[in-house]
Enzyme design. Structure first.
Site, PDB file in Angstrom:
ATOM      1  CG  HIS A  37     -42.578 -27.421 -15.402  1.00  0.00           C
ATOM      2  ND1 HIS A  37     -42.823 -27.498 -14.047  1.00  0.00           N
ATOM      3  CD2 HIS A  37     -43.254 -26.327 -15.832  1.00  0.00           C
ATOM      4  CE1 HIS A  37     -43.612 -26.511 -13.683  1.00  0.00           C
ATOM      5  NE2 HIS A  37     -43.899 -25.772 -14.750  1.00  0.00           N
ATOM      6  CG  HIS A 121     -40.298 -18.839 -15.401  1.00  0.00           C
ATOM      7  ND1 HIS A 121     -41.295 -18.318 -16.214  1.00  0.00           N
ATOM      8  CD2 HIS A 121     -40.943 -19.559 -14.452  1.00  0.00           C
ATOM      9  CE1 HIS A 121     -42.473 -18.691 -15.754  1.00  0.00           C
ATOM     10  NE2 HIS A 121     -42.285 -19.457 -14.693  1.00  0.00           N
TER      11      HIS A 121
HETATM   12  O1  3AM Z   1     -44.215 -22.968 -14.911  1.00  0.00           O
HETATM   13  P1  3AM Z   1     -44.598 -22.243 -13.679  1.00  0.00           P
HETATM   14  O2  3AM Z   1     -44.212 -22.971 -12.417  1.00  0.00           O
HETATM   15  O3  3AM Z   1     -44.192 -20.804 -13.627  1.00  0.00           O
HETATM   16  O4  3AM Z   1     -48.010 -21.568 -11.838  1.00  0.00           O
HETATM   17  C1  3AM Z   1     -48.296 -22.596 -12.755  1.00  0.00           C
HETATM   18  C2  3AM Z   1     -47.063 -23.187 -13.374  1.00  0.00           C
HETATM   19  O5  3AM Z   1     -46.179 -22.122 -13.671  1.00  0.00           O
HETATM   20  C3  3AM Z   1     -48.952 -21.994 -13.963  1.00  0.00           C
HETATM   21  O6  3AM Z   1     -48.776 -22.971 -14.971  1.00  0.00           O
HETATM   22  C4  3AM Z   1     -47.599 -23.709 -14.694  1.00  0.00           C
HETATM   23  C5  3AM Z   1     -47.920 -25.169 -14.696  1.00  0.00           C
HETATM   24  O7  3AM Z   1     -48.897 -25.438 -13.751  1.00  0.00           O
HETATM   25  N1  3AM Z   1     -50.348 -21.697 -13.765  1.00  0.00           N
HETATM   26  C6  3AM Z   1     -51.194 -22.243 -12.875  1.00  0.00           C
HETATM   27  N2  3AM Z   1     -52.399 -21.688 -12.981  1.00  0.00           N
HETATM   28  C7  3AM Z   1     -52.312 -20.748 -13.959  1.00  0.00           C
HETATM   29  C8  3AM Z   1     -53.223 -19.833 -14.542  1.00  0.00           C
HETATM   30  N3  3AM Z   1     -54.499 -19.767 -14.136  1.00  0.00           N
HETATM   31  C9  3AM Z   1     -51.000 -20.752 -14.448  1.00  0.00           C
HETATM   32  N4  3AM Z   1     -50.592 -19.952 -15.426  1.00  0.00           N
HETATM   33  C10 3AM Z   1     -51.513 -19.095 -15.934  1.00  0.00           C
HETATM   34  N5  3AM Z   1     -52.775 -19.050 -15.514  1.00  0.00           N
END
Ligand code: 3AM
EC number: 3.1.4.58
Length: 188
Positions: A37, A121
Site C-alpha cells: 500500500h 513510498h
Molecule cells: O506505509 P508504511 O509501511 O511505510 O509503519 C507503518 C506503515 O508505514 C506506519 O503506518 C503505515 C501503516 O501502518 N506507522 C505505524 N505506526 C506509526 C506511527 N506511530 C506509523 N507511522 C507513523 N507513526
C-alpha cells in the site's frame, strides 16, 4: 479502539512486480503482496466515535483521479541502521494534492496535524539488525531501475491495521472515490 490509516491500494500487476523483488536478505521481514500500500496518513488507535468522524470527513474529500507509477528503490535509515526498504513513486502533483486534502480532512475530524513531511513510498521490507548493509546495497543496485505502472488511482482507502507477531495485516474498511462530482440521487 481501532488502529487506522489512509492509503492507496496497489493493482495486481504492480503487486506481482513488487513481489518479484523479494527474497535474499537475511533478517528481512518482507511485506506480503496483499499488504502492499501507499500510506497517505497514519492515524493510529482511535475509538469508534472518532473513527466515524474520520469516515465522514474522508467522505467529503473531493479530488481528481490520477495516474501513478513506481520508480526506483530506496531505504529509510542508512548503512547498518537501515530499517525499511521501499519502492518510490514518480512525482505526481495530484498525489500531493490528495494527501493535503486528506490531511486537512483529518484535522477537521479533530486529529492533531501531521508534522512529518509526506514521503510517498511502498514499503517492501523491514530489515533486521542482522541484515547486512552490503546485501541491501547490492539489491538496490540490481533493481535500481525498477519501474511498475503507470496505473490509474480512482479511489483511496481507510484501512484497519491489525498488529500481529508476524507483522501487521491490513483490512480495507472503506473506499472513497476520486474524480469529479458524484451523481445527485433522484428524489423518490
Ligand atoms: O506505509 P508504511 O509501511 O511505510 O509503519 C507503518 C506503515 O508505514 C506506519 O503506518 C503505515 C501503516 O501502518 N506507522 C505505524 N505506526 C506509526 C506511527 N506511530 C506509523 N507511522 C507513523 N507513526
Amino acid at each position: 479502539m481501532i488502529r487506522l490509516f489512509v492509503g492507496l491500494e496497489m493493482p495486481e500487476a504492480v503487486r506481482d512486480a513488487l513481489s518479484r523483488l523479494t527474497g535474499g536478505l537475511p533478517g528481512a521481514r518482507w511485506v506480503p503482496p496483499e499488504n502492499y500500500h501507499l500510506t497517505l496518513r497514519f492515524i493510529g488507535e482511535v475509538d469508534e466515535g472518532v473513527a466515524q468522524d474520520i469516515d465522514e470527513a474522508l467522505d467529503l474529500v473531493v479530488a481528481p483521479a490520477f495516474t501513478l507509477a513506481l520508480d526506483g528503490l530506496g531505504q529509510f535509515g542508512k548503512g547498518e541502521k537501515s530499517r525499511v526498504l521501499w519502492a518510490g513513486l514518480r512525482p505526481e502533483p495530484a498525489l500531493d494534492h490528495l494527501q493535503a486534502k486528506v490531511e486537512s480532512a483529518m484535522v477537521r475530524a479533530g486529529l492533531a496535524a501531521e508534522t512529518r513531511k509526506f514521503s510517498p513510498h511502498v514499503t517492501l521490507a523491514t530489515l533486521g539488525r542482522e541484515t547486512p548493509a552490503a546485501r541491501v546495497g547490492r539489491l538496490m543496485e540490481q533493481h535500481g531501475l525498477f519501474q511498475a505502472g503507470p496505473f490509474p488511482v480512482d479511489r483511496f482507502i481507510l484501512y484497519e491495521s491489525v498488529l500481529g507477531r508476524q507483522g501487521s495485516t491490513y483490512h480495507a474498511l472503506r473506499g472513497y472515490p476520486l474524480g469529479g462530482w458524484r451523481p445527485v440521487e433522484e428524489a423518490p
